[in-house]
Write a protein that holds these residues in place. Structure first.
Motif, mmCIF file in Angstrom:
data_model
loop_
_atom_site.group_PDB
_atom_site.id
_atom_site.type_symbol
_atom_site.label_atom_id
_atom_site.label_comp_id
_atom_site.label_asym_id
_atom_site.label_seq_id
_atom_site.Cartn_x
_atom_site.Cartn_y
_atom_site.Cartn_z
ATOM 1 N N ASP A 47 -3.375 5.592 -0.075
ATOM 2 C CA ASP A 47 -3.012 4.253 0.390
ATOM 3 C C ASP A 47 -3.943 3.767 1.504
ATOM 4 O OD1 ASP A 47 -0.964 5.098 -1.252
ATOM 5 O OD2 ASP A 47 0.603 4.102 -0.099
ATOM 6 N N GLN A 58 -4.670 -5.565 1.033
ATOM 7 C CA GLN A 58 -5.190 -4.454 0.245
ATOM 8 C C GLN A 58 -5.419 -4.887 -1.200
ATOM 9 O OE1 GLN A 58 -2.263 -1.251 1.106
ATOM 10 N NE2 GLN A 58 -4.035 -0.054 1.774
ATOM 11 N N TRP A 60 -5.676 -3.545 -4.731
ATOM 12 C CA TRP A 60 -5.403 -2.432 -5.638
ATOM 13 C C TRP A 60 -5.998 -2.664 -7.024
ATOM 14 C CZ3 TRP A 60 -2.572 1.979 -4.258
ATOM 15 C CH2 TRP A 60 -1.970 1.941 -2.986
ATOM 16 N N GLY A 168 7.765 -3.704 -7.802
ATOM 17 C CA GLY A 168 6.714 -3.057 -7.028
ATOM 18 C C GLY A 168 6.231 -1.804 -7.734
ATOM 19 N N THR A 171 3.155 4.400 -5.150
ATOM 20 C CA THR A 171 1.773 4.740 -4.848
ATOM 21 C C THR A 171 1.678 6.219 -4.487
ATOM 22 O OG1 THR A 171 1.915 4.285 -2.475
ATOM 23 C CG2 THR A 171 1.455 2.410 -3.930
ATOM 24 N N TRP A 176 4.262 -0.059 -3.125
ATOM 25 C CA TRP A 176 3.520 -1.306 -2.931
ATOM 26 C C TRP A 176 4.256 -2.467 -3.581
ATOM 27 C CZ3 TRP A 176 -0.324 -3.872 -0.588
ATOM 28 C CH2 TRP A 176 -0.798 -5.049 -1.173
ATOM 29 N N GLU A 177 4.367 -3.560 -2.837
ATOM 30 C CA GLU A 177 4.901 -4.807 -3.372
ATOM 31 C C GLU A 177 3.848 -5.892 -3.197
ATOM 32 O OE1 GLU A 177 9.295 -5.645 -2.710
ATOM 33 O OE2 GLU A 177 8.892 -4.229 -1.073
ATOM 34 N N ASP A 178 3.599 -6.647 -4.260
ATOM 35 C CA ASP A 178 2.607 -7.717 -4.173
ATOM 36 C C ASP A 178 3.036 -8.775 -3.162
ATOM 37 O OD1 ASP A 178 1.221 -6.496 -6.211
ATOM 38 O OD2 ASP A 178 1.876 -7.899 -7.774
#
Length: 250
Positions: A47, A58, A60, A168, A171, A176-178
């Motif tokens: 992460d 970030q 991804w 989400g 990870t 992770w949530e957009d």
């Protein structure tokens, strides 16, 4: 190493996020004898190593977010040994993909057909690798490792609707949530940049460069099957079966 010497068949399933890659991969695993799944998402960096874009978010969905060396080594190991690397543990299967909407009777029919037709190829493991960047220009060294390359398309509206409906992603070190606007500014933008070379005028919602795709060995899901996962499974199964038949004839 020639195709007949490889100890596994590698099937790459790629396309934009939320195009149905993981759903298709899991269905094919259930249908085909001696089939396994490997997820490109299992090769994300930690992460803390995920790049941050100009907006401080970030990213991804870029090439730099992946440990490409580890991915290539894993694929080489599979082709050489016919099994997954012993130290590989998947986190991607912890992520939900929802109901496939595929006719269960059709899945059962394909499974029965696959087992009846397996013949000389029944002992050859089939590894299905799904990922959003498997066929990009910068991934040529990895793209060339695949025996079958299946490319799924989805328009921007569909991707946005599906991706934003997800809760989400698990990870390597957390969840992770957009953030708002992520699909437009990161997901779709990266997809368009990395796959423009496959399309006329670089328009990823437009016409494919068919001769280029043929030269690269990339089979793209026809327009008629893109709105139906049942039809998509039929198409993918046929492509893989054709490859297995040719392999057995060598």
């Amino acid at each position: 190493m020639s195709d007949s010497q490889n100890k596994a068949v590698l099937v790459g399933v790629s396309g934009v996020s939320s195009s149905g890659k993981t759903t298709l991969a899991r269905l094919l695993r259930d249908i085909l004898p001696n089939a396994f799944i490997l997820h490109e998402d299992d090769f994300y960096k930690t992460d803390q190593e995920i790049p941050v874009n100009k907006d401080g978010v970030q990213d991804w969905d870029c090439l730099e977010s992946l440990d490409l060396e580890a991915l290539e080594k894993a694929l080489d190991f599979i082709k050489t040994h016919g099994q997954s690397p012993p130290d590989l543990e998947s986190k991607e299967d912890k992520n939900a993909v929802g109901e496939s909407g595929v006719d269960k009777q059709r899945v059962a029919e394909l499974k029965d057909q696959a087992h009846k037709n397996s013949g000389a190829t029944s002992e050859v493991p089939i590894f299905i690798i799904d990922g959003f960047l498997l066929f990009s220009q910068e991934m040529q060294h990895i793209r060339d490792l695949f025996d079958v390359k299946l490319f799924l398309r989805a328009n921007h509206k569909t991707v946005k609707q599906r991706r934003e409906a997800r809760s989400g992603y698990v990870t390597l070190e957390g969840f992770w949530e957009d953030p708002p606007g992520y699909v437009d500014s990161v997901v779709w933008a990266n997809y368009a940049k990395d796959h423009a070379f496959l399309f006329e005028d670089g328009d990823v919602e437009g016409k494919l460069k068919e001769e280029l795709c043929q030269r690269l060995g990339i089979d793209t899901a026809p327009q008629a099957v893109q709105s139906s996962m049942t039809a998509c499974v039929d198409w993918a199964y046929t492509k893989i079966s054709d490859h297995l038949s040719k392999r057995a004839a060598k």
